[in-house]
Design a protein around this motif. Sequence first.
Motif, PDB file in Angstrom:
ATOM      1  N   ALA B 183       0.967  -1.424   0.112  1.00  0.00           N
ATOM      2  CA  ALA B 183      -0.014   0.024  -0.002  1.00  0.00           C
ATOM      3  C   ALA B 183       0.733   0.955  -0.086  1.00  0.00           C
ATOM      4  N   ALA B 184       2.135   1.170   0.927  1.00  0.00           N
ATOM      5  CA  ALA B 184       2.780   2.426   0.733  1.00  0.00           C
ATOM      6  C   ALA B 184       3.306   2.670  -0.431  1.00  0.00           C
ATOM      7  N   ALA B 185       3.816   1.574  -0.833  1.00  0.00           N
ATOM      8  CA  ALA B 185       4.348   1.716  -2.350  1.00  0.00           C
ATOM      9  C   ALA B 185       3.378   2.241  -3.361  1.00  0.00           C
ATOM     10  N   ALA B 186       2.460   1.720  -3.291  1.00  0.00           N
ATOM     11  CA  ALA B 186       1.300   1.996  -4.161  1.00  0.00           C
ATOM     12  C   ALA B 186       0.970   3.491  -4.153  1.00  0.00           C
ATOM     13  N   LEU B 187       0.852   4.039  -2.817  1.00  0.00           N
ATOM     14  CA  LEU B 187       0.589   5.564  -2.380  1.00  0.00           C
ATOM     15  C   LEU B 187       1.786   6.345  -2.814  1.00  0.00           C
ATOM     16  N   ASP B 188       2.854   5.800  -2.725  1.00  0.00           N
ATOM     17  CA  ASP B 188       4.299   6.391  -2.669  1.00  0.00           C
ATOM     18  C   ASP B 188       4.271   7.267  -1.435  1.00  0.00           C
ATOM     19  N   LEU B 189       4.058   6.851  -0.375  1.00  0.00           N
ATOM     20  CA  LEU B 189       4.021   7.674   0.847  1.00  0.00           C
ATOM     21  C   LEU B 189       5.117   6.836   1.829  1.00  0.00           C
ATOM     22  N   ASN B 262      10.769  -4.420  -2.581  1.00  0.00           N
ATOM     23  CA  ASN B 262      10.190  -5.665  -2.496  1.00  0.00           C
ATOM     24  C   ASN B 262       8.651  -5.246  -3.019  1.00  0.00           C
ATOM     25  N   ALA B 263       8.009  -4.463  -2.497  1.00  0.00           N
ATOM     26  CA  ALA B 263       6.659  -4.005  -2.607  1.00  0.00           C
ATOM     27  C   ALA B 263       6.520  -3.609  -4.034  1.00  0.00           C
ATOM     28  N   ARG B 264       7.209  -2.670  -4.203  1.00  0.00           N
ATOM     29  CA  ARG B 264       7.100  -1.802  -5.336  1.00  0.00           C
ATOM     30  C   ARG B 264       7.371  -2.759  -6.630  1.00  0.00           C
TER      31      ARG B 264
END
Lengths: 347, 347, 347, 347
Positions: B183-189, B262-264
């Motif tokens: 989620a953080a990767a998706a939101l770039d936050l 990893n998440a990205r």
Amino acid sequence: MNIEAGGERGFASDNQASVHPEVLAALAAVNTGHQPAYGDDPVTARLAEVVRGHFGERAEVYPVFNGTGANVVALQALTQRWSAVVCPESAHINTDECGAAEKIAGIKLIPVPAPDGRLTPELVDRYATGFGNPQRAQPAVVSITQSTELGTVYPVAETAALAAAAHERGMSLHMDGARVANAAAALDLPLRALTTDAGVDVLSFGGTKNGLLLGEAVVVLNPDAVRGVGFLRKSSMQLASKMRYVSAQLLALLEGDLWLRNARHANAMARRLAGAAAGVPGVEITRPVEANAVFALIPPDAAERLRKRFAFYTWDERAGEVRWVCSFDTREEDVDAFAAALAAELG
Amino acid sequence: MNIEAGGERGFASDNQASVHPEVLAALAAVNTGHQPAYGDDPVTARLAEVVRGHFGERAEVYPVFNGTGANVVALQALTQRWSAVVCPESAHINTDECGAAEKIAGIKLIPVPAPDGRLTPELVDRYATGFGNPQRAQPAVVSITQSTELGTVYPVAETAALAAAAHERGMSLHMDGARVANAAAALDLPLRALTTDAGVDVLSFGGTKNGLLLGEAVVVLNPDAVRGVGFLRKSSMQLASKMRYVSAQLLALLEGDLWLRNARHANAMARRLAGAAAGVPGVEITRPVEANAVFALIPPDAAERLRKRFAFYTWDERAGEVRWVCSFDTREEDVDAFAAALAAELG
Amino acid sequence: MNIEAGGERGFASDNQASVHPEVLAALAAVNTGHQPAYGDDPVTARLAEVVRGHFGERAEVYPVFNGTGANVVALQALTQRWSAVVCPESAHINTDECGAAEKIAGIKLIPVPAPDGRLTPELVDRYATGFGNPQRAQPAVVSITQSTELGTVYPVAETAALAAAAHERGMSLHMDGARVANAAAALDLPLRALTTDAGVDVLSFGGTKNGLLLGEAVVVLNPDAVRGVGFLRKSSMQLASKMRYVSAQLLALLEGDLWLRNARHANAMARRLAGAAAGVPGVEITRPVEANAVFALIPPDAAERLRKRFAFYTWDERAGEVRWVCSFDTREEDVDAFAAALAAELG
Amino acid sequence: MNIEAGGERGFASDNQASVHPEVLAALAAVNTGHQPAYGDDPVTARLAEVVRGHFGERAEVYPVFNGTGANVVALQALTQRWSAVVCPESAHINTDECGAAEKIAGIKLIPVPAPDGRLTPELVDRYATGFGNPQRAQPAVVSITQSTELGTVYPVAETAALAAAAHERGMSLHMDGARVANAAAALDLPLRALTTDAGVDVLSFGGTKNGLLLGEAVVVLNPDAVRGVGFLRKSSMQLASKMRYVSAQLLALLEGDLWLRNARHANAMARRLAGAAAGVPGVEITRPVEANAVFALIPPDAAERLRKRFAFYTWDERAGEVRWVCSFDTREEDVDAFAAALAAELG
């Protein structure tokens, strides 16, 4: 990360030890690509095979995370919602699991005073009562620890007698085997001799204290005695998704003789320590040293000072009794250094 | 042991992936000598520091074994014996934990139909009722999953609005973050922006699905909202004795940017897969692809045949909807091979 | 004590009613000397006989204190530690027992939207899923309420179809019969026809809402479906020591036809009320009036004013729907006075 | 119904006794029209007032069904999910509630050997340990029974000392007062003196064994020590819908001096019985007769024969110890007849 190179090898507990290099190697060996989760993988399948080799063809293995998890899953599988479990007062399930058996399983524990940590058929007869009386939680399991929390070992005949006492009453026999390898090493017997063949219904097989990173297993020896282990493991939060990495560790122990080498070494170190300590005036070894733990009386102030250099626990504050535990990675020089410090302290 | 070299990289789940090499290396790095058990070790201390860096000075970290464990410990810490938890019907705690929240914590779940897996303040208003009425389990927690089980992501403002809705009612906000990194990767936050700063009280931080062997953490963001986390972790069988080896894995993720890399990567692979699949006639992408999962309608017989080569799950049998999950170790060629097979199958 | 002479006979609930004089007389009749406690008394033995007369030779009766107790004991007896129970969203066990099923039994409830309060085999098929999957609490029981919380009644064929649907899946059928007498009266059938003969496995038989002081019973219709009812009753705090006084009340209902007279009267009063109310402009009867409850839409301000004189509950705040319940002791003049007030209010 | 006129008045238990006529009369007196359910009625309001008169202005009363219910609700209200309760081994919560404390509340009981059924501060000091250690269920409550299961009574100073010992450790003091009226009668003190004023935090007030049909109450003496009693009562299935009929019984006891008359009489009968029995050769009274129970050693075969005419229990099979309990409705002639039979048997 920059963590300092790591501690002395103390005598606090075998769960303060490191991980055996063969175990780390096993992790690397299974780290290839994707595998089905939750145990449907070839590593876990191989483990099942190896476990049957050790414990007999009917044995079923359910890897879990830790010893409390193994015990509580096992006890649930052996009981009904209205059951009681008879165990020694010193049992880990009674003293060191923050009430998990009661909280998670709703089980009533019936703790039995047992000075050397071992139950007997006579004690079972005395404490397992009230069968059929709805006012009483119904005794369903006798739970013993092998080797015990007090460093003692049940000879096979004693385990078999307890199994008979349990089965006569329609109860099952559970063995908390957090250190069952140490017991097997002490008795110089295959695992099967002191478990399946002695009438144990379910074993909590311990890996963490014998060189794993983490990993224990509920080993069902008598499948007729249990219900729902797979569901209980999951609902009790003990089902690893990437199970191959738990199974690989258990395999590393059990496929060859690592389980035995590690346990024998730890036991030998305990004997070495007990031997050295017994010769120090002012030290009294308080219990038979049958596995990898040594219990002793030493003056509290000496304990206090020694603890600055070597980790170990006071077992019984009132009595001034301390406990020293040896591990697979305890070295002779660790024991000798400690014995020397002890002698110096009390000299 | 002679386990065959390991599976295809399929799309069944990110928990079928392997362990990131940096994580294995971290295990080896801490494998020196003895360390205090149960978290009193320098690795865990360092983890606490790093977690505070990510989540704020008040953050407290409690490493646990698995996601169900993290969720159930978190929910217990946030509730009383008579509490209810409002969650989407699709929440992992409701659908995939074998009833652990009810069984272990005695919590009543109030599952809310939420087509895209996301709660809203309006839904909380509608389902969190009966405050003060002794006939009703008292709503105490709003639990959301980030990213959701349906591959969607809560924008920060939505999380903040849910936190406000919860707090207004005297409730807490729990986030099941099994895939919070995605989620953080998706939101770039930064992690903090979508958790602490959005008003989340407790986060179940996921590691296993993001490259660990095993390891999650209860991260308490608002210590005023919880009671007894340490005792609950132990009595819920989630306290690792050799905790340094769990902490070291979490540190490997969080000390640098491995969690994010990893998440990205997993998210990117999902976008690649969705893009390719969307172009195949007969495939309908059914949900926004915001994190590392793709949901699609494909003909059941095609699904059946594809599954012979690539692992993936049918999500909704009735609808014929399937789910494809990407991992840190999914390669472009894995995606492309699958997309090609899909096209060939439906061509 | 000087309590004021006692309230109006309102329409809030049949559990606000008084005790039938024949029930009080029955208490006095058994109040002679000592009797064995916990059910080993002749009154309870006689009750068992009478219950077999109503429900068949295999029926076993376990008197308990209240409806929640009956339900939770019954559900425990029908389930394992990892079970789920499928029930309508409106089920009392889901909405009005403060989470007792989850808390006491650790059961997962699977609430099913069912607009008229009734399950169907199709709904069971849709919601009872995941058999054999350790991630899922295993569906073990279908629980229905007869008459339902929404005042509707299952025809015998619908109950039988649900029993078949349950049994096909290895599940059991539980009937919450807090108002089963009202259902039997509505269907004009003996109790056995809508329970035992329709395939119900366990019935929670309701007495309190049908004229008792307090007293319900777990009636096991299919002893093969349950385990440990006697132990569960005690450990769930539902075992009366002076049980003869609970049994005597249940006997007062069941030995003759008091159960039926009371239920018929309550149902008749509900029909009378529904008939009168339906004729009042501005009142909309919202559900079939099949037992002793009437649901209606009336303007909220009118409801507010009426409530000053007559007790009743708002059922659905959003919709403005109210509920009026009639009891064995509701008099025609109570109904007529209320109907007149309603007409005056809305005139 | 045609139940035979009713048993001999035996000595098995005070819960085999009948209901006091004033209690039945109180039921009839409140049987007028409708009343709000669940305790919002004037009878329960009056009870609250009367209870404050007995126990002090802060006292809160929660009527429940039975003693196990009172104890388990009380203990839940005083504990957290990770708590332990220290009690004598002979405590009813430990021996005669089918594990309800463990099962319902998840509490760990720490049973303390206490030969005369009474705890002491020294025993609390010895058994309440491990504070702050997450491996240990945290001692939160000291639970004592007054009068004890062994027929003894705590003098006020002993209760006060236990309260101090508990409070010093951050624990609470719970009193199982199933027979607290007998204790008050024995000590010739108002109820308040041996409860509130002695530092008891919560009392399980017993009615059933003192002449009620059924009815006990959780009486909270120190509201700061508890949480959620109302929710716990409901979720623990102890909330009567027609509560006025439970409250009326408790009022019948407490509004005047019926509680004391009944208890004094039962105690007096026990003394009479003990006096007579002590004079019979071959009978040894084994415990101080301080309340309404007499414990004695008599030859097992004599016990067997006597039991054909008079109900009583063997307390300790091994020792051959029997228990005789007197009730409010035990008559002098009942005692004398039994004593004569005893003398004849052993003569």
